[in-house]
Design a protein around this motif. Sequence first.
Motif, mmCIF file in Angstrom:
data_model
loop_
_atom_site.group_PDB
_atom_site.id
_atom_site.type_symbol
_atom_site.label_atom_id
_atom_site.label_comp_id
_atom_site.label_asym_id
_atom_site.label_seq_id
_atom_site.Cartn_x
_atom_site.Cartn_y
_atom_site.Cartn_z
ATOM 1 N N THR A 1 1.277 9.492 -15.334
ATOM 2 C CA THR A 1 1.004 8.870 -14.038
ATOM 3 C C THR A 1 -0.342 9.326 -13.504
ATOM 4 O O THR A 1 -0.676 10.507 -13.565
ATOM 5 C CB THR A 1 2.105 9.241 -13.020
ATOM 6 O OG1 THR A 1 3.372 8.822 -13.539
ATOM 7 C CG2 THR A 1 1.863 8.573 -11.676
ATOM 8 N N THR B 1 -12.529 0.174 -12.580
ATOM 9 C CA THR B 1 -11.113 0.090 -12.921
ATOM 10 C C THR B 1 -10.880 -0.164 -14.406
ATOM 11 O O THR B 1 -9.800 0.128 -14.921
ATOM 12 C CB THR B 1 -10.418 -0.986 -12.066
ATOM 13 O OG1 THR B 1 -11.020 -2.264 -12.309
ATOM 14 C CG2 THR B 1 -10.521 -0.641 -10.588
ATOM 15 N N GLY C 1 -8.104 2.044 -16.386
ATOM 16 C CA GLY C 1 -7.046 1.536 -17.247
ATOM 17 C C GLY C 1 -7.084 2.144 -18.634
ATOM 18 O O GLY C 1 -6.052 2.559 -19.179
ATOM 19 N N VAL D 1 3.581 -0.932 -17.985
ATOM 20 C CA VAL D 1 2.732 -0.477 -16.890
ATOM 21 C C VAL D 1 3.405 -0.741 -15.553
ATOM 22 O O VAL D 1 3.797 -1.879 -15.254
ATOM 23 C CB VAL D 1 1.371 -1.205 -16.911
ATOM 24 C CG1 VAL D 1 0.470 -0.683 -15.803
ATOM 25 C CG2 VAL D 1 0.704 -1.063 -18.272
ATOM 26 N N LEU E 1 2.582 -0.407 -11.503
ATOM 27 C CA LEU E 1 1.464 -0.229 -10.577
ATOM 28 C C LEU E 1 1.942 -0.255 -9.134
ATOM 29 O O LEU E 1 2.780 -1.080 -8.761
ATOM 30 C CB LEU E 1 0.436 -1.347 -10.747
ATOM 31 C CG LEU E 1 -0.241 -1.523 -12.104
ATOM 32 C CD1 LEU E 1 -1.170 -2.731 -12.055
ATOM 33 C CD2 LEU E 1 -1.004 -0.268 -12.479
ATOM 34 N N LEU F 1 -0.272 -0.789 -5.842
ATOM 35 C CA LEU F 1 -1.645 -1.138 -5.486
ATOM 36 C C LEU F 1 -1.805 -1.275 -3.978
ATOM 37 O O LEU F 1 -0.956 -1.883 -3.313
ATOM 38 C CB LEU F 1 -2.052 -2.460 -6.158
ATOM 39 C CG LEU F 1 -2.076 -2.466 -7.689
ATOM 40 C CD1 LEU F 1 -2.421 -3.857 -8.195
ATOM 41 C CD2 LEU F 1 -3.058 -1.436 -8.223
ATOM 42 N N TRP G 1 -7.403 -3.787 -3.348
ATOM 43 C CA TRP G 1 -7.701 -4.103 -4.745
ATOM 44 C C TRP G 1 -7.960 -5.593 -4.890
ATOM 45 O O TRP G 1 -7.184 -6.430 -4.437
ATOM 46 C CB TRP G 1 -6.533 -3.707 -5.649
ATOM 47 C CG TRP G 1 -6.564 -2.270 -6.064
ATOM 48 C CD1 TRP G 1 -6.388 -1.190 -5.265
ATOM 49 C CD2 TRP G 1 -6.771 -1.770 -7.390
ATOM 50 N NE1 TRP G 1 -6.474 -0.035 -5.992
ATOM 51 C CE2 TRP G 1 -6.704 -0.358 -7.301
ATOM 52 C CE3 TRP G 1 -6.990 -2.358 -8.622
ATOM 53 C CZ2 TRP G 1 -6.873 0.464 -8.415
ATOM 54 C CZ3 TRP G 1 -7.145 -1.544 -9.731
ATOM 55 C CH2 TRP G 1 -7.090 -0.149 -9.626
ATOM 56 N N ILE H 1 -8.011 -5.670 -10.681
ATOM 57 C CA ILE H 1 -6.704 -5.607 -11.333
ATOM 58 C C ILE H 1 -6.809 -6.053 -12.784
ATOM 59 O O ILE H 1 -6.303 -5.390 -13.703
ATOM 60 C CB ILE H 1 -5.670 -6.463 -10.579
ATOM 61 C CG1 ILE H 1 -5.459 -5.922 -9.163
ATOM 62 C CG2 ILE H 1 -4.343 -6.478 -11.335
ATOM 63 C CD1 ILE H 1 -4.642 -6.835 -8.270
ATOM 64 N N TYR I 1 -6.318 -3.882 -16.589
ATOM 65 C CA TYR I 1 -5.581 -4.261 -17.796
ATOM 66 C C TYR I 1 -6.501 -4.447 -18.996
ATOM 67 O O TYR I 1 -6.122 -4.130 -20.131
ATOM 68 C CB TYR I 1 -4.775 -5.537 -17.532
ATOM 69 C CG TYR I 1 -3.481 -5.283 -16.812
ATOM 70 C CD1 TYR I 1 -2.330 -4.885 -17.508
ATOM 71 C CD2 TYR I 1 -3.378 -5.423 -15.430
ATOM 72 C CE1 TYR I 1 -1.138 -4.641 -16.852
ATOM 73 C CE2 TYR I 1 -2.199 -5.178 -14.761
ATOM 74 C CZ TYR I 1 -1.068 -4.785 -15.480
ATOM 75 O OH TYR I 1 0.104 -4.534 -14.813
ATOM 76 N N THR J 1 4.750 -4.424 -10.636
ATOM 77 C CA THR J 1 3.638 -4.275 -9.705
ATOM 78 C C THR J 1 4.151 -4.432 -8.287
ATOM 79 O O THR J 1 4.835 -5.419 -7.973
ATOM 80 C CB THR J 1 2.547 -5.332 -9.964
ATOM 81 O OG1 THR J 1 2.120 -5.249 -11.321
ATOM 82 C CG2 THR J 1 1.344 -5.095 -9.060
ATOM 83 N N THR K 1 -2.659 4.021 -4.381
ATOM 84 C CA THR K 1 -2.623 3.437 -5.718
ATOM 85 C C THR K 1 -2.054 4.423 -6.729
ATOM 86 O O THR K 1 -2.483 5.574 -6.796
ATOM 87 C CB THR K 1 -4.025 2.996 -6.151
ATOM 88 O OG1 THR K 1 -4.467 1.966 -5.281
ATOM 89 C CG2 THR K 1 -4.012 2.478 -7.579
ATOM 90 N N VAL L 1 -0.930 4.446 -10.960
ATOM 91 C CA VAL L 1 -0.879 3.789 -12.263
ATOM 92 C C VAL L 1 0.027 4.625 -13.157
ATOM 93 O O VAL L 1 -0.323 5.752 -13.523
ATOM 94 C CB VAL L 1 -2.276 3.664 -12.903
ATOM 95 C CG1 VAL L 1 -2.181 2.929 -14.240
ATOM 96 C CG2 VAL L 1 -3.241 2.950 -11.959
#
Length: 324
Positions: free
Chosen positions: A43, A57, A61, A84, A86, A88, A92, A97, A101, A120, A126, A128
């Motif tokens: 994380t 970003t 990723g 994944v 997310l 957010l 963003w 975004i 990816y 998501t 934020t 991830v």
Amino acid sequence: MEEFELIRKIIPTYYRQPSVVKGVGDDAFVFRSSEDIVFTTDTMVEEVHFSRKTMDTHAVGYRALAANVSDLAAMGSRPAFYSVSLVLTPDWTDEEILALYDGMEQLAEKHSMDLVGGDTVSGSQTVVAITAHGYLPPDKGRYRSDAEDGDVIFVTGTLGDSRGGLEELMNPGESVSGHLIARHRYPEPKAEFAAGLTSLSRLCLNDISDGIASEANEIATASGVRLHLQKEKVPVSEELRNRYPDQAGEWALSGGEDFELLGTVAPGEKEALLEKARELDIRLTFIGTVSASDLPEVLLHSPQGTETLQPTGYTHLKERRKRL
């Protein structure tokens, strides 16, 4: 961008792994396998592990998935899938975004990994979070507890570069090191190397995410042995040594996030290890030995003497240090 539109944009047009039965687009992911299966989760939280002020970003990723791939490498596993989740914040953009990816996909393609699901949601900070899956031949897992008396200790690559890249980003001068910044933003996990060592009868591995000082102590504790590291043999790049001569040695031990591998192997299997490293053009350095001990510990030897190496790398929940 609403969630279903995002799914339509990121859904794979094909799957690299033949074991996928059902991928993105249903309530869960389905696969089948006759091999051992490895799972790992990592994380990253914005303004704790990264900042969009200094890292785009796409790199976020890539680096988020790299942490998972490196964990799989440390188990000797072949990476296969990732999902994944997310959280957010509202600021963003759609472009950010999709770039996130795209960064993951850049690394996933290198390791023949498939995106197979995720979630998501919106929130105040934020996050991830990635879960990755890999395969292992039966009984070929590589564990921290497998180091034995008489083993030799090795590391891949050079250490401290990611910490040097972090410094470049936090305190930029008149010139910056593209090499160190790239090592921080786009590390190269050694999964292919680790998965290619199945011929070795026994191998201990740990990935260098928090710093070799921390990872070496994890091996010593899990295996109940004493590790002897030769400080002068710990590999440091010329770029790091030239730009940060006073800090390079310390960062090599405790900088973290190089995503290289630390391991031990029996002396009789050193050549097989070296052969695989040469085949993949991976730098491999032998930096010490393992001895039996009633007190698990790591000793750092140098011309100035011997000291106990404490686990001084990054420790989650005990530090609030910001990462980029």
